[in-house]
Design a protein around this motif. Structure first.
Motif, PDB file in Angstrom:
ATOM      1  N   LYS A  13       0.848  -1.192   0.000  1.00  0.00           N
ATOM      2  CA  LYS A  13       0.000   0.000   0.000  1.00  0.00           C
ATOM      3  C   LYS A  13       0.887   1.247   0.000  1.00  0.00           C
ATOM      4  CE  LYS A  13      -4.060  -2.009   2.244  1.00  0.00           C
ATOM      5  NZ  LYS A  13      -4.844  -1.988   0.996  1.00  0.00           N
ATOM      6  N   GLU A  14       0.449   2.263  -0.717  1.00  0.00           N
ATOM      7  CA  GLU A  14       1.118   3.560  -0.717  1.00  0.00           C
ATOM      8  C   GLU A  14       0.182   4.571  -0.063  1.00  0.00           C
ATOM      9  OE1 GLU A  14       3.719   6.029  -3.887  1.00  0.00           O
ATOM     10  OE2 GLU A  14       1.606   5.839  -4.402  1.00  0.00           O
ATOM     11  N   PHE A  15       0.716   5.261   0.944  1.00  0.00           N
ATOM     12  CA  PHE A  15      -0.042   6.267   1.687  1.00  0.00           C
ATOM     13  C   PHE A  15       0.463   7.646   1.261  1.00  0.00           C
ATOM     14  CE2 PHE A  15       0.068   2.362   4.041  1.00  0.00           C
ATOM     15  CZ  PHE A  15      -1.169   2.245   4.667  1.00  0.00           C
ATOM     16  N   THR A  16      -0.434   8.496   0.803  1.00  0.00           N
ATOM     17  CA  THR A  16      -0.052   9.864   0.432  1.00  0.00           C
ATOM     18  C   THR A  16      -0.696  10.835   1.427  1.00  0.00           C
ATOM     19  OG1 THR A  16       0.197   9.330  -1.912  1.00  0.00           O
ATOM     20  CG2 THR A  16      -0.132  11.646  -1.347  1.00  0.00           C
ATOM     21  N   LEU A  17       0.157  11.550   2.156  1.00  0.00           N
ATOM     22  CA  LEU A  17      -0.269  12.509   3.165  1.00  0.00           C
ATOM     23  C   LEU A  17      -0.135  13.913   2.580  1.00  0.00           C
ATOM     24  CD1 LEU A  17       1.980  11.118   6.066  1.00  0.00           C
ATOM     25  CD2 LEU A  17      -0.160  10.152   5.221  1.00  0.00           C
ATOM     26  N   THR A  18      -1.197  14.711   2.660  1.00  0.00           N
ATOM     27  CA  THR A  18      -1.171  16.069   2.101  1.00  0.00           C
ATOM     28  C   THR A  18      -1.599  17.062   3.172  1.00  0.00           C
ATOM     29  OG1 THR A  18      -1.775  15.181  -0.074  1.00  0.00           O
ATOM     30  CG2 THR A  18      -2.012  17.562   0.243  1.00  0.00           C
ATOM     31  N   ASN A  19      -0.813  18.141   3.325  1.00  0.00           N
ATOM     32  CA  ASN A  19      -1.174  19.149   4.322  1.00  0.00           C
ATOM     33  C   ASN A  19      -1.974  20.280   3.685  1.00  0.00           C
ATOM     34  OD1 ASN A  19       0.657  20.893   3.076  1.00  0.00           O
ATOM     35  ND2 ASN A  19       2.148  20.852   4.735  1.00  0.00           N
ATOM     36  N   GLU A  20      -2.326  21.281   4.485  1.00  0.00           N
ATOM     37  CA  GLU A  20      -3.181  22.365   3.998  1.00  0.00           C
ATOM     38  C   GLU A  20      -2.443  23.318   3.055  1.00  0.00           C
ATOM     39  OE1 GLU A  20      -4.898  24.176   7.435  1.00  0.00           O
ATOM     40  OE2 GLU A  20      -6.200  22.447   7.872  1.00  0.00           O
ATOM     41  N   GLN A  21      -1.104  23.204   2.969  1.00  0.00           N
ATOM     42  CA  GLN A  21      -0.326  24.032   2.045  1.00  0.00           C
ATOM     43  C   GLN A  21      -0.170  23.357   0.685  1.00  0.00           C
ATOM     44  OE1 GLN A  21       0.262  26.901   3.562  1.00  0.00           O
ATOM     45  NE2 GLN A  21      -0.424  25.990   5.486  1.00  0.00           N
ATOM     46  N   GLY A  22      -0.635  22.109   0.583  1.00  0.00           N
ATOM     47  CA  GLY A  22      -0.493  21.363  -0.672  1.00  0.00           C
ATOM     48  C   GLY A  22       0.731  20.475  -0.725  1.00  0.00           C
ATOM     49  N   MET A  23       1.647  20.627   0.236  1.00  0.00           N
ATOM     50  CA  MET A  23       2.811  19.743   0.303  1.00  0.00           C
ATOM     51  C   MET A  23       2.340  18.334   0.622  1.00  0.00           C
ATOM     52  SD  MET A  23       6.131  20.043   2.824  1.00  0.00           S
ATOM     53  CE  MET A  23       7.150  18.605   3.206  1.00  0.00           C
ATOM     54  N   SER A  24       2.967  17.333   0.004  1.00  0.00           N
ATOM     55  CA  SER A  24       2.568  15.959   0.256  1.00  0.00           C
ATOM     56  C   SER A  24       3.770  15.031   0.264  1.00  0.00           C
ATOM     57  CB  SER A  24       1.555  15.484  -0.792  1.00  0.00           C
ATOM     58  OG  SER A  24       2.153  15.360  -2.061  1.00  0.00           O
ATOM     59  N   VAL A  25       3.612  13.913   0.957  1.00  0.00           N
ATOM     60  CA  VAL A  25       4.627  12.867   0.983  1.00  0.00           C
ATOM     61  C   VAL A  25       3.924  11.539   0.753  1.00  0.00           C
ATOM     62  CG1 VAL A  25       4.512  12.681   3.521  1.00  0.00           C
ATOM     63  CG2 VAL A  25       6.524  11.814   2.289  1.00  0.00           C
ATOM     64  N   SER A  26       4.531  10.694  -0.080  1.00  0.00           N
ATOM     65  CA  SER A  26       3.983   9.370  -0.366  1.00  0.00           C
ATOM     66  C   SER A  26       4.928   8.314   0.173  1.00  0.00           C
ATOM     67  CB  SER A  26       3.784   9.180  -1.873  1.00  0.00           C
ATOM     68  OG  SER A  26       2.866  10.124  -2.388  1.00  0.00           O
ATOM     69  N   ILE A  27       4.363   7.325   0.888  1.00  0.00           N
ATOM     70  CA  ILE A  27       5.170   6.339   1.606  1.00  0.00           C
ATOM     71  C   ILE A  27       4.601   4.947   1.363  1.00  0.00           C
ATOM     72  CG2 ILE A  27       6.009   5.602   3.882  1.00  0.00           C
ATOM     73  CD1 ILE A  27       5.040   8.641   4.669  1.00  0.00           C
ATOM     74  N   LEU A  28       5.462   4.001   1.022  1.00  0.00           N
ATOM     75  CA  LEU A  28       5.066   2.608   0.899  1.00  0.00           C
ATOM     76  C   LEU A  28       5.186   1.910   2.243  1.00  0.00           C
ATOM     77  CD1 LEU A  28       6.883   1.375  -2.360  1.00  0.00           C
ATOM     78  CD2 LEU A  28       4.436   1.830  -2.091  1.00  0.00           C
ATOM     79  N   ASN A  29       4.267   0.951   2.502  1.00  0.00           N
ATOM     80  CA  ASN A  29       4.480   0.115   3.683  1.00  0.00           C
ATOM     81  C   ASN A  29       5.624  -0.869   3.449  1.00  0.00           C
ATOM     82  OD1 ASN A  29       3.044  -1.519   1.870  1.00  0.00           O
ATOM     83  ND2 ASN A  29       1.760  -2.444   3.453  1.00  0.00           N
ATOM     84  N   PHE A  30       6.010  -1.097   2.193  1.00  0.00           N
ATOM     85  CA  PHE A  30       7.196  -1.895   1.889  1.00  0.00           C
ATOM     86  C   PHE A  30       8.439  -1.029   2.062  1.00  0.00           C
ATOM     87  CE2 PHE A  30      10.387  -3.374  -1.249  1.00  0.00           C
ATOM     88  CZ  PHE A  30      10.629  -4.634  -0.715  1.00  0.00           C
ATOM     89  N   GLY A  31       9.290  -1.395   3.000  1.00  0.00           N
ATOM     90  CA  GLY A  31      10.538  -0.673   3.212  1.00  0.00           C
ATOM     91  C   GLY A  31      10.374   0.694   3.846  1.00  0.00           C
ATOM     92  N   GLY A  32       9.128   1.090   4.170  1.00  0.00           N
ATOM     93  CA  GLY A  32       8.919   2.452   4.663  1.00  0.00           C
ATOM     94  C   GLY A  32       9.391   3.483   3.665  1.00  0.00           C
ATOM     95  N   ILE A  33       9.325   3.138   2.390  1.00  0.00           N
ATOM     96  CA  ILE A  33       9.963   3.935   1.330  1.00  0.00           C
ATOM     97  C   ILE A  33       9.187   5.212   1.022  1.00  0.00           C
ATOM     98  CG2 ILE A  33      10.515   3.950  -1.141  1.00  0.00           C
ATOM     99  CD1 ILE A  33      11.132   0.907  -0.816  1.00  0.00           C
ATOM    100  N   MET A  34       9.896   6.334   1.063  1.00  0.00           N
ATOM    101  CA  MET A  34       9.344   7.613   0.629  1.00  0.00           C
ATOM    102  C   MET A  34       9.476   7.675  -0.890  1.00  0.00           C
ATOM    103  SD  MET A  34      10.424  11.544   1.651  1.00  0.00           S
ATOM    104  CE  MET A  34      11.065  11.010   3.232  1.00  0.00           C
ATOM    105  N   THR A  35       8.357   7.536  -1.591  1.00  0.00           N
ATOM    106  CA  THR A  35       8.400   7.473  -3.050  1.00  0.00           C
ATOM    107  C   THR A  35       8.342   8.846  -3.704  1.00  0.00           C
ATOM    108  OG1 THR A  35       5.992   7.175  -3.128  1.00  0.00           O
ATOM    109  CG2 THR A  35       7.359   5.168  -3.107  1.00  0.00           C
ATOM    110  N   LYS A  36       7.657   9.785  -3.056  1.00  0.00           N
ATOM    111  CA  LYS A  36       7.568  11.150  -3.581  1.00  0.00           C
ATOM    112  C   LYS A  36       7.474  12.135  -2.425  1.00  0.00           C
ATOM    113  CE  LYS A  36       5.398  10.575  -8.139  1.00  0.00           C
ATOM    114  NZ  LYS A  36       4.237  10.929  -8.993  1.00  0.00           N
ATOM    115  N   LEU A  37       8.010  13.328  -2.639  1.00  0.00           N
ATOM    116  CA  LEU A  37       7.858  14.441  -1.703  1.00  0.00           C
ATOM    117  C   LEU A  37       7.594  15.686  -2.548  1.00  0.00           C
ATOM    118  CD1 LEU A  37       7.973  15.414   1.253  1.00  0.00           C
ATOM    119  CD2 LEU A  37      10.436  15.806   0.930  1.00  0.00           C
ATOM    120  N   MET A  38       6.342  16.118  -2.568  1.00  0.00           N
ATOM    121  CA  MET A  38       5.921  17.223  -3.424  1.00  0.00           C
ATOM    122  C   MET A  38       5.977  18.532  -2.635  1.00  0.00           C
ATOM    123  SD  MET A  38       5.255  15.569  -6.230  1.00  0.00           S
ATOM    124  CE  MET A  38       4.364  16.776  -7.231  1.00  0.00           C
TER     125      MET A  38
END
Length: 342
Positions: A13-38
């Motif tokens: 699963k990939e979890f994408t967290l987005t704040n109120e400024q529009g910044m976001s981070v996407s994280i896989l449960n595999f490896g705790g991998i940060m796949t994107k940081l917008m």
């Protein structure tokens, strides 16, 4: 704030967290991998500032450790062995004779239990994993929690916590390759780094610490007043040559850990604050070329890692910060990445 959860390859699963400024981070449960940081640039354009594969299947091997949680021990363990309480332990030799980043089945290849959460001004993901006694050759049952928290001040906090039932080496980090130009528009040669470190750890030709600590004064390892990373790419000193004409060295912090990274082209500034005693700065000197990434093809110097951690050199040399964790002293470390644009 918002959270999206996406199924990946029918097993992660990939979890994408987005704040109120529009910044976001996407994280896989595999490896705790940060796949994107917008992250926005000075014009407000949201672009990715970390290296990640275009095809998720490439994370299964991930020899460059893109974005991953690293453990049990981040870095290299000389001769894949260490002594603890008069007993010798052997761990996997997965880089020549030496042990790198927890071995081939380290935390970067674990499917973590994942629990998203949301507070008044932050959103996050808590990852948990039990590393069993003897896993990878390490002693002790170790229960690990890694928490990613994104708040509305465009701060990304990484909290690492662990308990153990035996004394064991442990130092965790995140292996993201940052490129503040956004969407890989350029290499990191013009990234300007300021760091409060007066000394770095000398390496041998196998990138193993010699035990010698070198004063940065008068060298391209002196970032106290700031310098462009390119100065280390072109310098002809032996330590840069050993590292593939760049940096792959452990820097010891003076007092608190604080690093400022600036990209004048985009206006992005990243401030790193940590309670770790130092970090490895790796400028992707050995990055494989031609890998298919989210925004283009990989090449040398395309990203820079700031691996906040304790030094594995302490397992073989005196005088370094310790990385042994004890049952009566739970492990807890934090690294904060603050992003802004100027």
């Amino acid at each position: 704030m918002n959270m999206e959860i996406k199924d990946v390859l029918d097993k992660w699963k990939e979890f994408t967290l987005t704040n109120e400024q529009g910044m976001s981070v996407s994280i896989l449960n595999f490896g705790g991998i940060m796949t994107k940081l917008m992250v926005p640039d000075r014009e407000g354009n949201l672009e990715n500032v970390v290296l990640g594969y275009k095809n998720y299947a490439d994370y299964e091997s991930n020899p460059n450790f893109f974005g991953a949680v690293i453990g049990r021990v981040a870095g290299r363990i000389q001769d894949s062995s260490f002594e603890l309480a008069d007993r010798n332990y052997n761990v996997e030799a997965n880089e020549g004779d030496n042990h790198l980043h927890g071995g081939s089945n380290g935390f970067h290849h674990v499917v973590w239990d994942a629990a998203p959460f949301q507070n008044t001004d932050s959103i996050g993901l808590k990852l948990t994993h039990r590393s069993a006694d003897g896993a990878g050759g390490y002693p002790g049952n170790v229960d690990i929690t890694v928490t990613y928290t994104l708040n509305n001040d465009n701060e990304l906090l990484l909290d690492y916590a662990a308990t153990t039932d035996q004394n064991t080496p442990l130092t965790l980090t995140n292996h993201s390759y940052f490129n503040l130009s956004g969407d890989l528009k350029s290499t990191v040669q013009n990234h300007h780094v300021t760091m409060n470190s007066a000394a770095f750890v000398e390496l041998d030709k196998a990138l193993i610490p010699t035990g010698n600590v070198t004063d940065v004064s008068g060298t391209t390892f002196d970032f106290r007043a700031g310098r462009a990373l390119s100065e280390g790419f072109t310098d002809k000193s032996e330590q840069h040559k050993i590292a593939g004409n760049g940096y792959d060295h452990y820097f010891l912090f003076e007092k608190e850990g604080n690093v400022v990274v600036e990209d004048k082209g985009s206006g992005r500034v990243m401030i790193i604050e940590t309670d770790q005693p130092g970090l490895v700065m790796y400028t992707s000197n050995g990055l494989d070329e031609g890998l298919e990434l989210n925004e283009g093809s990989s090449r040398k110097y395309l990203g820079v890692c700031f691996e906040t951690q304790a030094p594995p050199a302490s397992l073989h040399h005196d005088g370094f910060p310790d990385l042994i964790v004890h049952p009566e002293e739970p492990y807890h470390k934090r690294t904060k990445f603050s992003l802004r644009a100027e």
